[in-house]
Structure formats: structure tokens, C-alpha cells
Design an enzyme around this catalytic site. Structure first.
Site, PDB file in Angstrom:
ATOM      1  N   ASN A   1       0.805  -1.238   0.000  1.00 55.15           N
ATOM      2  CA  ASN A   1       0.000   0.000   0.000  1.00 55.15           C
ATOM      3  C   ASN A   1       0.835   1.284   0.000  1.00 55.15           C
ATOM      4  O   ASN A   1       0.419   2.291  -0.554  1.00 55.15           O
ATOM      5  CB  ASN A   1      -1.001  -0.019   1.155  1.00 55.15           C
ATOM      6  CG  ASN A   1      -0.337  -0.040   2.498  1.00 55.15           C
ATOM      7  OD1 ASN A   1       0.793  -0.507   2.640  1.00 55.15           O
ATOM      8  ND2 ASN A   1      -1.033   0.448   3.504  1.00 55.15           N
TER       9      ASN A   1
ATOM     10  N   GLU B   1       4.253  -4.610  12.162  1.00 52.97           N
ATOM     11  CA  GLU B   1       3.326  -3.488  11.920  1.00 52.97           C
ATOM     12  C   GLU B   1       2.161  -4.081  11.139  1.00 52.97           C
ATOM     13  O   GLU B   1       2.289  -4.320   9.929  1.00 52.97           O
ATOM     14  CB  GLU B   1       4.018  -2.398  11.093  1.00 52.97           C
ATOM     15  CG  GLU B   1       5.115  -1.662  11.831  1.00 52.97           C
ATOM     16  CD  GLU B   1       4.579  -0.493  12.643  1.00 52.97           C
ATOM     17  OE1 GLU B   1       3.344  -0.329  12.760  1.00 52.97           O
ATOM     18  OE2 GLU B   1       5.407   0.266  13.174  1.00 52.97           O
TER      19      GLU B   1
ATOM     20  N   CYS C   1      -3.337   1.224   6.646  1.00 50.72           N
ATOM     21  CA  CYS C   1      -3.477   0.521   7.930  1.00 50.72           C
ATOM     22  C   CYS C   1      -4.094   1.432   8.992  1.00 50.72           C
ATOM     23  O   CYS C   1      -4.836   0.974   9.851  1.00 50.72           O
ATOM     24  CB  CYS C   1      -2.127   0.000   8.393  1.00 50.72           C
ATOM     25  SG  CYS C   1      -0.896   1.297   8.537  1.00 50.72           S
TER      26      CYS C   1
ATOM     27  N   GLU D   1       7.897   1.547  14.898  1.00 50.27           N
ATOM     28  CA  GLU D   1       8.788   2.139  13.906  1.00 50.27           C
ATOM     29  C   GLU D   1       8.727   3.642  14.102  1.00 50.27           C
ATOM     30  O   GLU D   1       7.896   4.157  14.845  1.00 50.27           O
ATOM     31  CB  GLU D   1       8.337   1.752  12.507  1.00 50.27           C
ATOM     32  CG  GLU D   1       8.555   0.278  12.228  1.00 50.27           C
ATOM     33  CD  GLU D   1       8.726   0.013  10.761  1.00 50.27           C
ATOM     34  OE1 GLU D   1       9.717   0.514  10.188  1.00 50.27           O
ATOM     35  OE2 GLU D   1       7.873  -0.663  10.186  1.00 50.27           O
TER      36      GLU D   1
HETATM   37  P1  NAP Z   1       0.745  -9.459   3.436  1.00 49.54           P
HETATM   38  O1  NAP Z   1       0.005 -10.293   2.472  1.00 49.54           O
HETATM   39  O2  NAP Z   1       0.892  -9.943   4.817  1.00 49.54           O
HETATM   40  O3  NAP Z   1       2.173  -9.218   2.755  1.00 49.54           O
HETATM   41  C1  NAP Z   1       3.134  -8.372   3.322  1.00 49.54           C
HETATM   42  C2  NAP Z   1       4.511  -8.793   2.860  1.00 49.54           C
HETATM   43  O4  NAP Z   1       4.808 -10.093   3.382  1.00 49.54           O
HETATM   44  C3  NAP Z   1       4.650  -8.924   1.341  1.00 49.54           C
HETATM   45  O5  NAP Z   1       5.947  -8.523   0.964  1.00 49.54           O
HETATM   46  C4  NAP Z   1       4.464 -10.416   1.132  1.00 49.54           C
HETATM   47  O6  NAP Z   1       5.021 -10.881  -0.073  1.00 49.54           O
HETATM   48  C5  NAP Z   1       5.209 -10.956   2.332  1.00 49.54           C
HETATM   49  N1  NAP Z   1       4.854 -12.331   2.718  1.00 49.54           N
HETATM   50  C6  NAP Z   1       3.713 -13.017   2.478  1.00 49.54           C
HETATM   51  N2  NAP Z   1       3.785 -14.259   3.017  1.00 49.54           N
HETATM   52  C7  NAP Z   1       5.008 -14.350   3.599  1.00 49.54           C
HETATM   53  C8  NAP Z   1       5.676 -15.383   4.326  1.00 49.54           C
HETATM   54  N3  NAP Z   1       5.132 -16.573   4.571  1.00 49.54           N
HETATM   55  N4  NAP Z   1       6.923 -15.136   4.785  1.00 49.54           N
HETATM   56  C9  NAP Z   1       7.522 -13.925   4.571  1.00 49.54           C
HETATM   57  N5  NAP Z   1       6.929 -12.927   3.876  1.00 49.54           N
HETATM   58  C10 NAP Z   1       5.691 -13.125   3.412  1.00 49.54           C
HETATM   59  O7  NAP Z   1       0.129  -8.006   3.551  1.00 49.54           O
HETATM   60  P2  NAP Z   1      -0.353  -7.051   2.377  1.00 49.54           P
HETATM   61  O8  NAP Z   1      -1.632  -7.576   1.851  1.00 49.54           O
HETATM   62  O9  NAP Z   1       0.766  -6.810   1.428  1.00 49.54           O
HETATM   63  O10 NAP Z   1      -0.575  -5.680   3.156  1.00 49.54           O
HETATM   64  C11 NAP Z   1      -1.770  -5.335   3.730  1.00 49.54           C
HETATM   65  C12 NAP Z   1      -1.692  -5.420   5.239  1.00 49.54           C
HETATM   66  O11 NAP Z   1      -0.610  -4.648   5.722  1.00 49.54           O
HETATM   67  C13 NAP Z   1      -2.934  -4.858   5.908  1.00 49.54           C
HETATM   68  O12 NAP Z   1      -3.350  -5.717   6.933  1.00 49.54           O
HETATM   69  C14 NAP Z   1      -2.440  -3.538   6.485  1.00 49.54           C
HETATM   70  O13 NAP Z   1      -3.184  -3.068   7.576  1.00 49.54           O
HETATM   71  C15 NAP Z   1      -1.042  -3.859   6.832  1.00 49.54           C
HETATM   72  N6  NAP Z   1      -0.221  -2.633   6.948  1.00 49.54           N
HETATM   73  C16 NAP Z   1       0.191  -2.225   8.184  1.00 49.54           C
HETATM   74  C17 NAP Z   1       0.953  -1.057   8.327  1.00 49.54           C
HETATM   75  C18 NAP Z   1       1.408  -0.582   9.694  1.00 49.54           C
HETATM   76  O14 NAP Z   1       2.272   0.279   9.747  1.00 49.54           O
HETATM   77  N7  NAP Z   1       0.870  -1.087  10.791  1.00 49.54           N
HETATM   78  C19 NAP Z   1       1.296  -0.315   7.194  1.00 49.54           C
HETATM   79  C20 NAP Z   1       0.863  -0.759   5.962  1.00 49.54           C
HETATM   80  C21 NAP Z   1       0.107  -1.927   5.849  1.00 49.54           C
HETATM   81  P3  NAP Z   1       4.064 -11.122  -1.360  1.00 49.54           P
HETATM   82  O15 NAP Z   1       3.504  -9.805  -1.721  1.00 49.54           O
HETATM   83  O16 NAP Z   1       5.001 -11.641  -2.365  1.00 49.54           O
HETATM   84  O17 NAP Z   1       3.015 -12.109  -0.941  1.00 49.54           O
END
Ligand code: NAP
Length: 475
Positions: free
Chosen positions: A148, A246, A280, A455
């Protein structure tokens, strides 16, 4: 550059030659081909960072400051190029990409200013000994980012790790790799030595897992979903390493009848629909005190229906969602909300005038019961629910009654009430009479399922430093 991995300051092909496509979510057209790393490629990147650490940890704070400031200046100089690429790759409106790049510049500048302020302590023990602590960089750090805020998120943790004297391997989300790869080019030009920063693209389950499980990685910073965060925490435990998580949110905005309702409305719309709601810390539940409820919902409907949806390069209010799969997920939440009996106030469908691209109209539901799935689960899209409340106790029960605890906001003119709510809200960040107040110098993170650790700000340096206690007997 985009179909390669960035290892040892070189763009190199993945060993197995596998590739995947980067798609523009506004047109559904392929915009680049990317390298699909396997565990062997990740091992190469981690070993490069491990080799580089020996010399990088011995650089002086002044040297690290100069390089980080150079990186900030180069990001600034390439601002338009980076922002345009981010918009093409992720879909967000161009002005938001420009703001994200400006934030990345600030992250580098902030970290640059901290390199010579990472001080230990001296501790009184007895008259014949001197005892002090020394802060040391932990070593190779892994940074796994979501789609995002690809550039801003990579630039959130990385400059801090580098300032602390750590080296790094970054793994961006598969949907949005382009600007992170470009960052490799920027850092090389800035003069960071080979291996200090490496970037691997590839699937989370293969490349991401290989990185998080690599024994030479000494700390992991992960931003993403709760489910993946839980897996990362398990991987971290295999080699007993610290992890920053996060994760997601279901952030409540509490609006009292005595508030400046115009301001509250503006912040509801900005909080809920910035980056098409893929934030998020976005507003996902607006809790409105009952005397103002009907008025608020009606005014909200008018404002939301006036929002424009178009490709990010056209700089409308909302761009497309990041992927077709994600749009399906958002549409699924809309159907579930209808099935549970919530009332659709605005949006709820694909815009009729958009044939191509993964667009979705900004959507509002009211008559939402806090027990409904739509009031509890993170949607991570342009979907907002409105819930009425009577009094502080009910507001708090609803606000705290979910598994998440990332951000919360209070809109009222009653400072005493605001302070009581600040005390009692279960959230890592609480904002009063404004939303999205998280500049790079303040700690960012959540409680409960929203994560572990912080962070940004000086707190973030603890993620990349370990304490060595030294005792010297002289008497
Ligand atoms: P995600 O599916 O969990 O993916 C995040 C990252 O993890 C991607 O680079 C993904 O790679 C990688 N990943 C997936 N499975 C993995 C595994 N088994 N081992 C290691 N890495 C792995 O999350 P998203 O859909 O990209 O992001 C949305 C989420 O992020 C939402 O829940 C949002 O709230 C949260 N978010 C939180 C913050 C904060 O600061 N708190 C900020 C932004 C977003 P791939 O893309 O290749 O699958």
C-alpha cells in the site's frame, strides 16, 4: 533493472531465470517484468549483507550521516520519476505518491541526524569499577514490506537500520516492486558500499519466508497482514531474533455531538478514502454520538458521492485498488455487510463508467451493529461503517471491542473527555481533532493484533541496536 535483483550493488538475474509481471491496476496492462527470487537468490543477498556488515559497522556516524543525506537529496531530485512510477505500479493518485516520496526524504534526513546520538549509559556499581553500556548494531536486518505504501514503507525502516550501522535485505510486496528496486539504484549512486542494501523480489511464501528464516538475519521488520505477521513471528523464534510487526487495524473515529462537525467530516472522508482506503491507519469505523448521527450520515453521503474515481495519473480523489484479487475481497465484504443487514449509504459497486482497471466506488454503510463482521474485520479498501453511540462508556466498549488496536481518533470540544478517552482507548496512536498525525519523528505501531514494537522516531533505533554492558575494574 526491474527484471533483476539488487545484490552487492549490482542488478543481477535470478539464478533460475524465473520472472513475473508487474501490472498497472488502472489499465490492467503489464508495465514491467520482475525477477522471481528463490531461496538460493535470497541466500546470496543475505550473505552479501553479512559480508558488508563487517566494514559498515565500523563506519563513523559522520560517514553514515553523509551517505543518508546524499540519499535524501537524490530521492528528492528524482521525486517526480519515483512518484509517477509508484502511481503506475500501485494505482494511488499522483499527489499522494508525491507526498509519500516527500515522507521518504524526511525519513532519510531524520535517520541521518541520529547516527551520533545513539548513546549508552554509565552505571554506578562500586568505587573500584567502571560500568557502561555500548549500543551495537545487530547485524543483517530483513525488511518485508506491503503493497500500500511501497516506497514510503521501504524508506521507513531502512534508513534507521542503516543509521544504526546494520546492513539490510529488503523484500517488497509482489504487487508493487518497482520503486523499491529504483531505491537500490538511488542508494548505489549515493555511495553506499556493495552489500549494505540488497533488494530481492519474489513471492512471500518462497523468497519472503527464506529471508525471514535465514540464520544470518539478526532482526526482522515486517509490515503486512496479521496472518503473515504471525508466521513471521514463528520464523523469528527459530533463531531467537527480535521482530517488529506493523499489522492491520480497524480504526475507530469517535465523533461527539459537540465537535466541530465540519472538521470531523473532512477528516472522516480523508481518513477513510486516502489511498482508496488501503491504509493501515485509515478510518474504518466512525462512531457518532446519537444526537448528531442522522445529520452526520447525511452529510457524509453527500461528500462521499461527490468523490471522483479515476486512474492515479489523473489525480482523482481515489485511484484503483491494487489488484483484481483485492477488489474481489472488498466486494465480498460489501456483500457480507448487506447480508448481515447493514444499510448501504453510498457506493458499494464498481463505477459504471470504468471498463478497465480495478476501481471501486467509495462505500459507506450505516445501521451497522458492532457485532457484524463488517464492524470487526479489516477490509483495507474504500469501505467505511457508521455506528451510533450514547456516552463515553458505550463509545469505548465499541472502539475497544475488536482484536485490533492501531489508531483511534476523538473529535470533541471537551478536553477533559478527550483526555479520559486517550487514557482508555486501546490503540498505539490516538489523535484528537485530527487524523493521520504520524510524521517520521513519532513512534508508529499498534497494540493487540495490530502488532509488536514501534517504527519511526527514536524508539525505532532500538529495533537495530543491542546493548553490550562493559565492566572495568581499576582499583
Ligand atoms: P501481506 O500479504 O501480509 O504481505 C506483506 C509482505 O509479506 C509482502 O511482501 C508479502 O510478499 C510478504 N509475505 C507473504 N507471506 C510471507 C511469508 N510466509 N513469509 C515472509 N513474507 C511473506 O500483507 P499485504 O496484503 O501486502 O498488506 C496489507 C496489510 O498490511 C494490511 O493488513 C495492512 O493493515 C497492513 N499494513 C500495516 C501497516 C502498519 O504500519 N501497521 C502499514 C501498511 C500496511 P508477497 O507480496 O510476495 O506475498
Amino acid at each position: 533493472m526491474f527484471d533483476q535483483l539488487f545484490i552487492d550493488n549490482e542488478f543481477v538475474a535470478p539464478a533460475a531465470g524465473r520472472r513475473f509481471d508487474a501490472i498497472d491496476p488502472a489499465t490492467e496492462q503489464r508495465i514491467a517484468t520482475l525477477a522471481l527470487a528463490d531461496a538460493g537468490d535470497v541466500d546470496r543477498a543475505v550473505r552479501s549483507a553479512h559480508r558488508a556488515f563487517a566494514a559498515w559497522r565500523r563506519t563513523t556516524p559522520a560517514e553514515r550521516t553523509r551517505l543518508l543525506l546524499k540519499a535524501a537529496a537524490l530521492v528528492e531530485a528524482r521525486r517526480d520519476e519515483i512518484a509517477r512510477l509508484e502511481t503506475l505500479d500501485m494505482g494511488k493518485p499522483l499527489r499522494e505518491s508525491l507526498a509519500n516520496v516527500a515522507r521518504a526524504v524526511r525519513s532519510f534526513e531524520y535517520a541521518a541526524g541520529a547516527t551520533d546520538k545513539l548513546e549508552g549509559q554509565s552505571i554506578p556499581v562500586d568505587a573500584r569499577s567502571f560500568n557502561f553500556t555500548h549500543l551495537e548494531p545487530v547485524g543483517v536486518t530483513a525488511h518485508i514490506t506491503p503493497w500500500n505504501y511501497p516506497f514510503a514503507n521501504a524508506c521507513r525502516s531502512l534508513p534507521v537500520a542503516l543509521a544504526a550501522g546494520c546492513t539490510a535485505v529488503v523484500k517488497p510486496a509482489s504487487e508493487t516492486c518497482l520503486t523499491t528496486l529504483l531505491l537500490g539504484d538511488v542508494l548505489r549512486e549515493a555511495g553506499f558500499p556493495p552489500g549494505v542494501v540488497n533488494i530481492v523480489t519474489g513471492s512471500g511464501t518462497e523468497a519472503g519466508a527464506a529471508l525471514a528464516r535465514h540464520p544470518l538475519v539478526r532482526a526482522i521488520t515486517f509490515t503486512g497482514s496479521v496472518g503473515t505477521g504471525q508466521r513471521i513471528a514463528q520464523y523469528a523464534s527459530e533463531h531467537v531474533r527480535p521482530v517488529v510487526l506493523e499489522l492491520g487495524g480497524k480504526n475507530p473515529q469517535l465523533v461527539y455531538a459537540d465537535a466541530d462537525l465540519d472538521l470531523a467530516l473532512r477528516e472522516t472522508v480523508r481518513g477513510a478514502f486516502t489511498n482508496a482506503g488501503q491504509v493501515c491507519t485509515g478510518v474504518s469505523r466512525v462512531l457518532v454520538e446519537r444526537p448528531a448521527y442522522t445529520r452526520y450520515v447525511e452529510a457524509l453521503r453527500e461528500r462521499v458521492e461527490a468523490l471522483t474515481v479515476a486512474p492515479g495519473l489523473d489525480d482523482a480523489d481515489l485511484g484503483p485498488l491494487v489488484s483484481e484479487a483485492h477488489r474481489r475481497t472488498v466486494a465480498g465484504h460489501v456483500s457480507a455487510a448487506r447480508d448481515e443487514g447493514a444499510r448501504l449509504v453510498a457506493g458499494g459497486s464498481v463505477p459504471p463508467d470504468r471498463g478497465r482497471g480495478w476501481f471501486f466506488r467509495p462505500t459507506v454503510f450505516d445501521q451497522v451493529d458492532p457485532a457484524m463482521r463488517i464492524a470487526r474485520e479489516e477490509v483495507f479498501g474504500p469501505l467505511l461503517v457508521v455506528i451510533p453511540f450514547d456516552g463515553d462508556e458505550e463509545a469505548l466498549a465499541i472502539a475497544n471491542g475488536v482484536e485490533f488496536g492501531l489508531a483511534a481518533g476523538i473529535f470533541t470540544r471537551d478536553l477533559g473527555r478527550a483526555m479520559r478517552l486517550v487514557r482508555d482507548l486501546e490503540a498505539g496512536m490516538v489523535w484528537v481533532n485530527e487524523w493521520f498525525q504520524s510524521p517520521v519523528q513519532v513512534p508508529h505501531g499498534g497494540v493487540k493484533h495490530s502488532g509488536i514494537g514501534r517504527e519511526q522516531g527514536l524508539a525505532a533505533f532500538a529495533n537495530y541496536l543491542q546493548t553490550k554492558d562493559v565492566a572495568i575494574r581499576f582499583g
